[in-house]
Design an enzyme around this catalytic site. Sequence first.
Site, PDB file in Angstrom:
ATOM      1  N   ASP A 170       0.810  -1.209   0.000  1.00  0.00           N
ATOM      2  CA  ASP A 170       0.000   0.000   0.000  1.00  0.00           C
ATOM      3  C   ASP A 170       0.854   1.274   0.000  1.00  0.00           C
ATOM      4  OD1 ASP A 170      -2.436   1.436   0.226  1.00  0.00           O
ATOM      5  OD2 ASP A 170      -2.217   1.538   2.399  1.00  0.00           O
ATOM      6  N   GLU A 452       3.381  -8.282   7.135  1.00  0.00           N
ATOM      7  CA  GLU A 452       2.134  -8.867   6.655  1.00  0.00           C
ATOM      8  C   GLU A 452       2.318  -9.887   5.531  1.00  0.00           C
ATOM      9  OE1 GLU A 452      -0.840  -5.875   5.913  1.00  0.00           O
ATOM     10  OE2 GLU A 452      -1.063  -5.524   8.054  1.00  0.00           O
ATOM     11  N   TYR A 505      -6.880  -3.562  12.432  1.00  0.00           N
ATOM     12  CA  TYR A 505      -7.793  -2.511  11.983  1.00  0.00           C
ATOM     13  C   TYR A 505      -9.231  -2.837  12.363  1.00  0.00           C
ATOM     14  CZ  TYR A 505      -3.780  -0.556   9.641  1.00  0.00           C
ATOM     15  OH  TYR A 505      -2.560   0.015   9.404  1.00  0.00           O
ATOM     16  N   GLU A 541       0.574  -1.507  14.014  1.00  0.00           N
ATOM     17  CA  GLU A 541      -0.272  -0.628  13.189  1.00  0.00           C
ATOM     18  C   GLU A 541      -1.679  -0.651  13.744  1.00  0.00           C
ATOM     19  OE1 GLU A 541      -0.392  -1.332   8.929  1.00  0.00           O
ATOM     20  OE2 GLU A 541       1.779  -1.556   8.807  1.00  0.00           O
TER      21      GLU A 541
HETATM   22  C1  GCB Z   1      -1.437  -2.455   6.574  1.00  0.00           C
HETATM   23  C2  GCB Z   1      -0.141  -2.289   5.874  1.00  0.00           C
HETATM   24  C3  GCB Z   1       0.137  -0.845   5.492  1.00  0.00           C
HETATM   25  C4  GCB Z   1      -1.138  -0.214   4.957  1.00  0.00           C
HETATM   26  C5  GCB Z   1      -2.197  -0.249   6.033  1.00  0.00           C
HETATM   27  C6  GCB Z   1      -3.531   0.352   5.579  1.00  0.00           C
HETATM   28  O1  GCB Z   1      -1.666  -3.391   7.261  1.00  0.00           O
HETATM   29  O2  GCB Z   1       0.939  -2.807   6.598  1.00  0.00           O
HETATM   30  O3  GCB Z   1       1.151  -0.829   4.540  1.00  0.00           O
HETATM   31  O4  GCB Z   1      -0.927   1.064   4.497  1.00  0.00           O
HETATM   32  O5  GCB Z   1      -2.427  -1.567   6.407  1.00  0.00           O
HETATM   33  O6  GCB Z   1      -3.752   1.523   5.788  1.00  0.00           O
HETATM   34  O7  GCB Z   1      -4.311  -0.384   4.996  1.00  0.00           O
END
Ligand code: GCB
Length: 626
Positions: A170, A452, A505, A541
């Site tokens: 990403d 990941e 997330y 994250e």
């Molecule tokens: C993740 C990735 C990161 C992305 C992020 C997202 O898990 O490691 O590179 O930018 O999610 O915002 O989706």
Amino acid sequence: MLYPIENKVREVKNLNGIWNFRIDTDNAGIEQKWYEQPLTDVVPMAVPASYNDLFTDARLKEHVGYVWYEREFIVPDSWTDKRIVVRFGSATHHARVYLDGIEVVRHKGGFLPFETDITELLETSGIENHRLTVALSNVLDWTCLPCGEVITEEGSKYPEGYHYQESYFDFYNYSGIHRPVKIYATPKNYIRDITIKTEVEGLSPDFSDEKPVTIKDYKKLEELPTANKATVKVWVESTDEIQSVKIIDENNEIVCEKEITQSNVIDSLKDAKDSSNDVETYFAEVEVTNPKLWNPGATYLYKLCVEGKEDIYTEEFGIRTIETTDKQFKINGKPFYFKGFGRHEDSDIHGKGLDEALNIRDFNLLDWIGANSFRTSHYPYSEEQMMLADREGIVVIDEVPAVGMCFWDGQSVFAGGKVSDETLEHHLDVLSEMYQRDKNHPSVVMWSVANEAATHEEGAALYFEKVTSTMKGLDDTRPITIVHTTGPDGDKVSQWVDVICVNRYYAWYNDHGHLDVIGLQLKEEMDKWHAKYNKPIIMSEYGADTIAGYHKLPAVAFTEEFQCEYLDEYHKVFDQLEYMIGEHVWAYCDFQTKQGLNRVDGNKKGVFTRNRQPKAAAHLLRKRWK
Ligand code: GCB
């Protein structure tokens, strides 16, 4: 790998600036030997910089394949009888470098330095103006890191030969000569590499009973550790005869000095470049009494000065210890709680090109917000950033560009003919290059071997057993981690790492908008991870896309209120769990990505805007972290 420095016997010439540039539209330049003559049809191009955002034409910006860079340079007369090296801080991703039409080095991998000795060519060429040409390809496939593939579309719906670069990570595939290009001169006999490892005795006070180490408790641990003695172990690879090593403190006073003789030589091998010279490895141990320790936010940098008959090199280093337990990460015996971010090297216009002013702004913002650490998501950052981190006391988790090794639709990466032995071989090479570059940085406290990857696949176990054991073999002084998207039930690789890093997330990619499920789901998962592996955990994250200036009450996704409430929900859980050793919000700043349905001109999970200004969440974090 040593950074080019200047001193009495070494000189550096910077080749940054405006180069000639040409897009190789048909990717025919190598076959047509463009390097043999000065390039034609060139446009000016800045080095270092990504070239993509400097163009106004999408075809140039999105070009898949080779571009060419060229410039001239003159070697000063004073460099006669010196050994001369050309060095690239990074070139993304595959570089072939030609000097006066002759290939001198190739490098695969877009985020680490490479160099080559050009003395002989310069001496025999008889030319005054030398031409340096670089053919650089940005193509990503399954044999390189990051992984990607070029997709060709066929049929009447697409123009003939239609193709584009696909990637499963990403961030925008910025391309170009991203970091400084230098030529430097050393004496003919030279110091090739230095490795420094430190051991500390008599650490005090004893913080081992300080539990739990949640963010609130960490605030109580204000006292700085001290030590009685440090043993500094030094390995020097050199074709020059080494005579002494000295340790110099921040007042420029020599705190100890050791004479080096042939009895310090522990290994000898032929120099691949110059068979008349042996590269000898010298080993020495030097003691420092009552050393000043390198602590996060309270740094102390010593200099190790190595002197040979001809060459001199001075390397900065810090004295500190790192240890992990089932629930803690200790620096100098003191439990450390990671507060900070996953970041990117990314900015408007420059893309991923080194921008020292931007780096200073970033470190000032890290200080303002009370962050003590970051992860080099998802590739090693510039050497210049690592030096800043050493100096400013920001702790770094150093990550290789192993990103994009996961499909989100269930396809297999490790058994589906994607990742191969060639990928693994390259992965191991990159680990080694990253270690060689960053091994002496005290700020680097842990290596991350991937972000990941599909670690739930059988094939991933075989693959990462090799990756983790290689990293451990390279460095016995630092813990390692792998950053997960996979959950604890599926994961097959965390038995080989010291710290579990998890990207999550909840309420964003799952149960989108439902802030009230975060607490329950997060706690359940973290407890599972800890029960399975009994290792400390960093939330590497967590974040929500937020459009700066969007507000709504009650909060809805994409508003500044939502980002604040989202982070709060996570923090409530972290503060209850004594094995949580850190929180890295995703992301430090908004950043550019490829185009996608869920990306409105980039990823907007930044706590700061791309222009480095705070969103509301920055104030929330500042309160919490300070
Ligand atoms: C993740 C990735 C990161 C992305 C992020 C997202 O898990 O490691 O590179 O930018 O999610 O915002 O989706």
